[in-house]
Scaffold this active site. Sequence first.
Site, PDB file in Angstrom:
ATOM      1  N   PHE A 241       0.881  -1.254   0.042  1.00 58.77           N
ATOM      2  CA  PHE A 241      -0.029  -0.025  -0.016  1.00 58.77           C
ATOM      3  C   PHE A 241       0.964   1.201   0.123  1.00 58.77           C
ATOM      4  CE2 PHE A 241      -2.883   3.069   1.996  1.00 58.77           C
ATOM      5  CZ  PHE A 241      -4.207   2.963   1.180  1.00 58.77           C
TER       6      PHE A 241
ATOM      7  N   TYR B  90     -10.439   0.124  11.620  1.00 55.47           N
ATOM      8  CA  TYR B  90     -11.532   0.610  10.844  1.00 55.47           C
ATOM      9  C   TYR B  90     -12.196  -0.112   9.582  1.00 55.47           C
ATOM     10  CZ  TYR B  90      -8.110   2.977   8.027  1.00 55.47           C
ATOM     11  OH  TYR B  90      -6.897   3.078   7.364  1.00 55.47           O
ATOM     12  N   LYS B  91     -11.240  -1.100   9.226  1.00 49.95           N
ATOM     13  CA  LYS B  91     -11.583  -2.249   8.112  1.00 49.95           C
ATOM     14  C   LYS B  91     -12.285  -3.307   8.835  1.00 49.95           C
ATOM     15  CE  LYS B  91      -7.968  -0.279   5.279  1.00 49.95           C
ATOM     16  NZ  LYS B  91      -6.291  -0.226   4.974  1.00 49.95           N
TER      17      LYS B  91
ATOM     18  N   ARG C 251     -13.317  -4.039  -6.339  1.00 50.92           N
ATOM     19  CA  ARG C 251     -12.882  -4.646  -5.251  1.00 50.92           C
ATOM     20  C   ARG C 251     -14.015  -4.728  -4.328  1.00 50.92           C
ATOM     21  NH1 ARG C 251      -8.507  -2.285  -0.969  1.00 50.92           N
ATOM     22  NH2 ARG C 251     -10.185  -0.897  -0.537  1.00 50.92           N
TER      23      ARG C 251
HETATM   24  C1  PLP Z   1      -5.604   0.871   5.034  1.00 53.78           C
HETATM   25  C2  PLP Z   1      -4.242   0.905   4.710  1.00 53.78           C
HETATM   26  C3  PLP Z   1      -3.615   1.940   5.321  1.00 53.78           C
HETATM   27  C4  PLP Z   1      -4.088   3.218   6.095  1.00 53.78           C
HETATM   28  O1  PLP Z   1      -3.015   3.795   6.991  1.00 53.78           O
HETATM   29  P1  PLP Z   1      -3.886   5.073   7.605  1.00 53.78           P
HETATM   30  O2  PLP Z   1      -2.701   5.584   8.190  1.00 53.78           O
HETATM   31  O3  PLP Z   1      -4.778   4.483   8.416  1.00 53.78           O
HETATM   32  O4  PLP Z   1      -4.844   5.958   6.737  1.00 53.78           O
HETATM   33  C5  PLP Z   1      -2.125   1.593   5.478  1.00 53.78           C
HETATM   34  N1  PLP Z   1      -1.462   0.505   4.775  1.00 53.78           N
HETATM   35  C6  PLP Z   1      -2.386  -0.554   4.522  1.00 53.78           C
HETATM   36  C7  PLP Z   1      -1.728  -1.630   3.937  1.00 53.78           C
HETATM   37  C8  PLP Z   1      -3.531  -0.339   4.212  1.00 53.78           C
HETATM   38  O5  PLP Z   1      -4.461  -1.303   3.716  1.00 53.78           O
END
Ligand code: PLP
Length: 403
Positions: free
Chosen positions: A119, A215-216, A362
């Site tokens: 990510f 939050y996921k 997705r």
């Molecule tokens: C959702 C996600 C994030 C989000 O980071 P935040 O700081 O909470 O916005 C980071 N890394 C991965 C792999 C994710 O899937």
Amino acid sequence: MMQGFDTDPFAHTREMFHLPQQVIYLDGNSLGPLPRNAPSAISRVARDEWGEMLITGWNKASWMAQPGEVGDRVGRLIGAQPGHVMMGDTLSIKVYQALAAALDLCPDRKVILSDTGNFPTDLYMAEGLLRSMGQGHELRLVAPEDVEGAITDEVAVLMLTEVDYRTARRHDMATLTAKAHANGALTIWDLAHSAGAIPVDLADCGADFAVGCTYKYLNGGPGAPAFIYVAPQHVGATSPALSGWLGHEAPFAFERSYRPGTGIERMRVGTPPVLAMAALEAALDIWDDVDMIQLDRARVRLSDMFIDGLEAACPALTLASPRKAYARGSHVSFQFEQAYAAMQACIAQGVIGDFRAPDNMRFGITPLYLNDGDVEDAVEIIARVVNQRLWDAPEYQIRAKVT
Ligand SMILES: *Cc1c(COP(=O)(O)O)cnc(C)c1O
């Protein structure tokens, strides 16, 4: 074996969520739905604790102990030893914190190995950290399938997201961790798409550090606090780069210089988000009774059903996720040339998934609140959108800020 509604082992957890009428929610991999008990939990904390206790809530309502206590409840779901998970901040911050700590434990090596499917924020945070360290580290990215072969004795830290946010491709945490250790490297596992999605056993895999968000799949609410795990053998030697006062050994001694707190306490940074933690605790009330192995079985069944159904009904879509359920996380992606417009049209028809550039539709498959009927209905609606070109309307081409 197909299971009917009556025998669905998650029929009772589905009842614990507020799910809007006429919506099939296939985006719990991005933002979990509202647990029914969360609004009253938040307002109780606001009214009875913040309202009545004021500043004394930090002691009387144990707000200060919450990040560690909640950390243990999350820890059960990811196979962490008690006392080794701390809540706070956002996942981006936790990535930075974990990487800084891991690099500090490997001062003689300069390579951070990750994959091109990671990510973006994980890689951006690494770039920012390396720039400010200014010690000539290299962030080395290889294709996900080439990671194992790229683990050499040059590598200081192997930093991976277990489940790819686009494709749901899942790394083999146990094998890659063992190979990293055999080469003298440490591991950081991002569990953003794993925690609450698939069984994870950090202790058994020997993971060194792990981070994730709540939050996921954990349904903690928008902006819910993130978590960090540090393995027992490292936590005492970990020197926090984000040396905030609440990670200090004695925050209220207000000493001139930082001294790290005991164990995982040192991974705290600043004041914890008490109201957000109330929402997360309400979500964890549901998780406390969930068996991750049973959940995984339901995930496999529902997602295989989704894939089979959509491939049969909708030849224009191409599966972008691994076909074998054990090689996937809990979402499923399909490639389609008009993926963005098609997802907008699906949402207009009541099936909420999301779009990930360049061409992925997705869909999160979350047995906690989805059943066979939802999956069957979703397949029918998505197939109709694609096959009847319902996406081919100007309003579905306009890109919103969040996709
Ligand atoms: C959702 C996600 C994030 C989000 O980071 P935040 O700081 O909470 O916005 C980071 N890394 C991965 C792999 C994710 O899937």
